[in-house]
Structure formats: C-alpha cells, structure tokens
Design an enzyme around this catalytic site. Sequence first.
Site, mmCIF file in Angstrom:
data_model
loop_
_atom_site.group_PDB
_atom_site.id
_atom_site.type_symbol
_atom_site.label_atom_id
_atom_site.label_comp_id
_atom_site.label_asym_id
_atom_site.label_seq_id
_atom_site.Cartn_x
_atom_site.Cartn_y
_atom_site.Cartn_z
ATOM 1 N N TYR A 1 0.846 -1.192 0.000
ATOM 2 C CA TYR A 1 0.000 0.000 0.000
ATOM 3 C C TYR A 1 0.888 1.250 0.000
ATOM 4 O O TYR A 1 1.867 1.332 0.763
ATOM 5 C CB TYR A 1 -0.907 0.016 1.239
ATOM 6 C CG TYR A 1 -1.972 -1.047 1.209
ATOM 7 C CD1 TYR A 1 -3.218 -0.808 0.625
ATOM 8 C CD2 TYR A 1 -1.734 -2.302 1.754
ATOM 9 C CE1 TYR A 1 -4.198 -1.795 0.592
ATOM 10 C CE2 TYR A 1 -2.701 -3.296 1.720
ATOM 11 C CZ TYR A 1 -3.940 -3.037 1.131
ATOM 12 O OH TYR A 1 -4.902 -4.025 1.098
ATOM 13 N N SER A 2 0.523 2.222 -0.843
ATOM 14 C CA SER A 2 1.260 3.486 -0.892
ATOM 15 C C SER A 2 1.097 4.242 0.423
ATOM 16 O O SER A 2 -0.008 4.309 0.980
ATOM 17 C CB SER A 2 0.747 4.356 -2.046
ATOM 18 O OG SER A 2 0.931 3.719 -3.276
ATOM 19 N N CYS B 1 -0.859 7.667 -10.327
ATOM 20 C CA CYS B 1 -1.128 6.632 -9.330
ATOM 21 C C CYS B 1 -2.624 6.358 -9.249
ATOM 22 O O CYS B 1 -3.441 7.284 -9.233
ATOM 23 C CB CYS B 1 -0.617 7.063 -7.957
ATOM 24 S SG CYS B 1 -0.719 5.770 -6.694
ATOM 25 N N GLU C 1 2.725 4.384 -10.704
ATOM 26 C CA GLU C 1 2.472 3.317 -9.738
ATOM 27 C C GLU C 1 0.973 3.003 -9.799
ATOM 28 O O GLU C 1 0.163 3.715 -9.236
ATOM 29 C CB GLU C 1 2.865 3.760 -8.334
ATOM 30 C CG GLU C 1 2.716 2.643 -7.289
ATOM 31 C CD GLU C 1 3.240 3.068 -5.939
ATOM 32 O OE1 GLU C 1 4.416 2.754 -5.641
ATOM 33 O OE2 GLU C 1 2.496 3.748 -5.192
ATOM 34 N N TYR D 1 -2.202 -0.258 -9.893
ATOM 35 C CA TYR D 1 -2.460 -1.556 -9.302
ATOM 36 C C TYR D 1 -3.811 -2.090 -9.780
ATOM 37 O O TYR D 1 -4.600 -1.330 -10.358
ATOM 38 C CB TYR D 1 -2.445 -1.465 -7.770
ATOM 39 C CG TYR D 1 -3.100 -0.225 -7.236
ATOM 40 C CD1 TYR D 1 -4.465 -0.164 -7.043
ATOM 41 C CD2 TYR D 1 -2.326 0.920 -6.969
ATOM 42 C CE1 TYR D 1 -5.078 0.987 -6.556
ATOM 43 C CE2 TYR D 1 -2.931 2.079 -6.494
ATOM 44 C CZ TYR D 1 -4.298 2.112 -6.293
ATOM 45 O OH TYR D 1 -4.903 3.252 -5.841
#
Length: 419
Positions: A198-199, A377, A417, A419
Amino acid sequence: NVTIFVKSQQIKLQIDNLIYKEAYKMVYSQAKVIAGGLAHIPIVIAVFYFIMTFFNKRAIEYANAKKPKKVENKEIKAKSGSEIKTETKVEDEKPSSVSAETKTEVPIKLENTTIDKKIIKKKNADVPVNIYRPKTPYAGTVKENYSLLKEGAIGRVNHITFDLKESDPFLNYVEGQSIGIMPAGEDANGKPHKLRLYSIASTRHGDDFEGNTVSLCVRQLQYEKDGETINGVCSTYLCDIKPGDKVKITGPVGKEMLLPDDEDANIVMLATGTGIAPMRAYLRRMFEATEKGKNKWNFKGKAWLFMGAPKSANLLYEEDLQRYLTDYPDNFKYTKAISREQQNTKGGRMYIQDRVLESANELFNMIEDEKTHIYLCGLKGMEPGIDEAMTKAAEEKGLNWSDLRPQLKKAGRWHVETY
C-alpha cells in the site's frame, strides 16, 4: 653353339654391370640431394627462432608502451577551504604476461598535474528499503482508523495510522514509498496470507509531525462473482482493524515515486481514488506549515493535481486541498474529474483523461520544462485513457507522445504506480 652361348652370357653380364652402375649413380645422386636438404634444416630452424624472438620482444615492448599508467591521487585542500584539488602522481606498473585477448583502452592524458575532483553520489542511495521483511515483520500498533468518505459516497475508504515508536531497527521511510501489510488468518490452503503493498499517505514526519507513525489510505475491494459479493482479504482486514490492534508490517519499498530534490521542480499529479495517497504525502511536505518548518526542502515550484472520483462525496482529503489552494494560490492548482456528476465536451462522463485534454496546452508547456515531473497513481485501468489523452494533447503541441514518454522515463521525470 658353345661359343655363341658364352658370348651371349658375357654380353648379358656387361649389360647387367652397366645397369648396376647407372642405378648406383642414381641412388647416390638422390641420397646426396636428400643429405644436402637435411643439412639446411638446422639453418632454417635457427633463422625462424631468431625471427620469432625478435617479434616477441617487439610485441612485449609495444604492450608495455601502451599500458595505462597507475595514478596515485593525493587530496590537497585549497586555501579557501571549499575547493578540493588533486595532486596526480604517475608510476609505471611492472609489465605482466601478455594476454592473448587484446583490450582497447582510452589512454590517460597526463599533461596536467592537477585535476578537479568530483564527488558522485549514487542516486537515492540513502533511501531506506526493506528494513522489515516477510519472515521478520514489525508488529505495529494501530493508532487510529476512520472513514474518509462523506454521506452519499460509494464504497468504503479509510485512513489508518500505525505507531512505529517500538520498531527496532526503526522503520523510517520517505514520501512516495510503500509498506507491506500481512493480514491475519490463513488462505483456503491453510497457509498464511501473502502481504499486500500500500502506498504511504503520510510524510516521513507522520500525521502528528513527531516522526514515529505511518499512514495508509485504503479502499475496501469488493466485486461480484456468481451473484455473490466478494470482499478483498487485506483491504477488508485493514478497514476493520481497531486502535490497539497489532498488524504485521514490512518494508518500506520503492524508489519509483520519490520527489525530486530540486526545490524549483514542477510536480504534475494524476490520481484516481486511493491513488491520492502518495500525492497527499507530497502536498503535505510542500504546503503544511509545521512540515515545512521541519524540512530542509522548501518547495518553490508549481504543483498541479488532477483528481478523479465517481462522486463529490468520494473526494479524499478535500478540506486540506482547499486550504492549500487558499494559502498557496501561486504554487498549487487543483483540477477535479467527477465522473457521475460532470460531463465532458462530448456529453459523456467526465474522467481524468478528459481534464488532461482540456488543459493540453498549459500542461505540455510545463512538461517541456526539464524541471517538471509527472506522477501517475491509481487503478491500472486508468493508464490507457491517460496515454490516449497525452497522445492527443501532445499532437496539439506538435509533439509525438510515443517518443516523448520514453524520454521522460529515461530522464526520471515520468513516475507510474498503478495496481
């Protein structure tokens, strides 16, 4: 008859003698030739040995002449105390055996007796990585866990903070990194759940500016399968944990999303949903008064956030963002794309890529500045839309995005980034 027979035998004998003499002469002549040839072999060998010795000697001399000189550096501080100069001493190295493999080297220029010494620091060498690993995680205590959504929002998104004071070694991190979470329990095969990354949504000083906490922005994953709602294992675990609970933490990891050191850099941020996490850390580092007081980094550039959400109630950290707009109007710009409440120019839902197209000229004026960095992101599905928007926006400026993006990536100015 007897007389004739005797004479014939005499003639035959004479002929045989003649044949033997000629054969002897021939054999003797051939033997003489061979003997003469053999007599020259030692002379040929001697000449060949002399030639080989001569050329081997010349080859060794040539190799030694081309061999780089050994340079011994001795640092001498200049009188000013700020400049460092180097005194160069040259020594010949002893010749070694000549290798059959030849290497070409650039000869060292030795005309100058002093050279400037440049200290080259490996990029991001001081960024902490993998202080805690899956086999030896840190059990962090939950300090707080609360919802970030307003009434009428879709889904479930929480802000979760962990206490790091008891970590030994201390779990420090920088903005743009991630940590791993190992959810409690076991999977369907009876094995411990694998960690999820997790960022990090906080700065290195934490939400309380004391430097001993780390925060996450987590959306509960939910999807339908065979008519049944499936909840994500780790995201549900995190949204459900309570203050005082212990959670296994690994990391930190990642160097892709780090901020540049340049205080005059321009930061373009493209985020959807919880992709706001690293952007929140950047903006707090840039604009929070207490944070700025702790930093040796004073942001002077321009920050532009493109934020995508389904509804206004799903906008995250909105109060902080509006405060930054008020306090730093010359340094911060905020563009929202609310898909279920706004329409694009074609009458469809407004997405982040539509906002990129609307701002194409201004955006690419910034991108053409070598001090501009772009951060992307959020969900992986946002990448094609952003890529298409960037392609069209670049065309309006007479640029080719398929050529420009790899150049930005190579220059360390394009950070992704998803996901």
